[in-house]
Design an enzyme around this catalytic site. Structure first.
Site, short mmCIF file in Angstrom:
data_model
loop_
_atom_site.label_atom_id
_atom_site.label_comp_id
_atom_site.label_asym_id
_atom_site.label_seq_id
_atom_site.Cartn_x
_atom_site.Cartn_y
_atom_site.Cartn_z
CE LYS A 110 -3.99 -2.27 2.17
NZ LYS A 110 -5.02 -2.18 3.25
CE1 TYR A 132 -9.49 -2.65 0.17
CE2 TYR A 132 -8.66 -0.87 -1.22
CZ TYR A 132 -8.43 -1.93 -0.35
OH TYR A 132 -7.14 -2.29 -0.02
CG ASN A 160 -3.81 -2.31 6.72
OD1 ASN A 160 -3.66 -1.96 5.56
ND2 ASN A 160 -4.85 -3.02 7.13
CD GLU A 213 -9.03 -8.89 -3.89
OE1 GLU A 213 -7.91 -9.31 -3.54
OE2 GLU A 213 -9.93 -8.58 -3.08
P1 GDP Z 1 -8.19 -6.76 5.60
O1 GDP Z 1 -8.86 -7.89 4.86
O2 GDP Z 1 -7.33 -7.23 6.74
O3 GDP Z 1 -7.41 -5.82 4.67
O4 GDP Z 1 -9.32 -5.87 6.29
P2 GDP Z 1 -10.78 -5.43 5.82
O5 GDP Z 1 -11.22 -6.17 4.60
O6 GDP Z 1 -11.66 -5.46 7.02
O7 GDP Z 1 -10.59 -3.87 5.45
C1 GDP Z 1 -10.02 -3.48 4.23
C2 GDP Z 1 -9.09 -2.31 4.48
O8 GDP Z 1 -9.85 -1.19 4.94
C3 GDP Z 1 -8.04 -2.55 5.58
O9 GDP Z 1 -6.93 -3.26 5.16
C4 GDP Z 1 -7.70 -1.13 5.97
O10 GDP Z 1 -6.79 -0.52 5.05
C5 GDP Z 1 -9.05 -0.42 5.84
N1 GDP Z 1 -9.73 -0.35 7.14
C6 GDP Z 1 -10.31 -1.37 7.84
N2 GDP Z 1 -10.83 -0.92 9.01
C7 GDP Z 1 -10.57 0.42 9.04
C8 GDP Z 1 -10.86 1.46 9.97
O11 GDP Z 1 -11.46 1.24 11.03
N3 GDP Z 1 -10.42 2.73 9.64
C9 GDP Z 1 -9.77 3.00 8.48
N4 GDP Z 1 -9.38 4.26 8.22
N5 GDP Z 1 -9.49 2.04 7.57
C10 GDP Z 1 -9.88 0.78 7.85
#
Ligand code: GDP
Length: 139
Positions: A11, A51, A114, A128
């Site tokens: 990222k 997303y 992250n 993807e």
């Molecule tokens: P992943 O599968 O571990 O990447 O997590 P998710 O699918 O739940 O979320 C997708 C992405 O959205 C994450 O990798 C983060 O970059 C972002 N994200 C998730 N939760 C949060 C949050 O609470 N705040 C913000 N700003 N970004 C978030």
């Protein structure tokens, strides 16, 4: 049977902070083969499409802004049990909760910024991978 492919993105935070080489090294050391890779930058429309599943979440706007804020490295990775093994390698979404030694524990700064993406299912890995790479770019 578990699939053999996953899609990752290094990222914008990790690219800005100079971690491309270290992250690719961790990926190779964990036994993944890189079968497609590019440095690219997502447009707003790209990030919203990628997303789309999160479009109703409160952080969607922040996520799109962050993911379009600079270049990323997109790559298709191959290995037995790729999706699950890669998610183990990267650690929890929130780096504060990510296991020691995982990519997010080492290189991420916050739950939003992250460091890396990893597909969450074999079906999404295929979608993807095809989102980022034409067939002739997949080896
Ligand atoms: P992943 O599968 O571990 O990447 O997590 P998710 O699918 O739940 O979320 C997708 C992405 O959205 C994450 O990798 C983060 O970059 C972002 N994200 C998730 N939760 C949060 C949050 O609470 N705040 C913000 N700003 N970004 C978030």
């Amino acid at each position: 049977m578990a699939g053999t492919k996953t899609l990752t993105m290094i990222k914008p935070d990790a690219v800005r902070n100079g971690h491309i080489g270290a992250i690719l090294n961790d990926i190779s050391a964990a036994g993944f083969r890189i079968s497609a890779m590019k440095l690219t930058q997502l447009s707003k429309a790209d990030a919203e499409a990628f997303y789309a599943v999160h479009s109703e979440r409160p952080f969607f706007g922040e996520l799109v802004e962050f993911m379009t804020s600079g270049p990323i490295v997109a790559a298709i990775l191959e290995k037995d049990n790729a999706v699950e093994d890669f998610r183990t390698l990267i650690g929890s979404t929130n780096p504060a909760e990510a296991a020691e030694g995982t990519i997010r524990a080492k290189y991420a700064t916050s739950i939003g910024e992250n460091a890396v993406h990893g597909s969450d299912s074999d079906e999404n890995a295929q979608i993807e991978g095809d989102f980022h790479f034409a067939g002739r770019e997949q080896f």
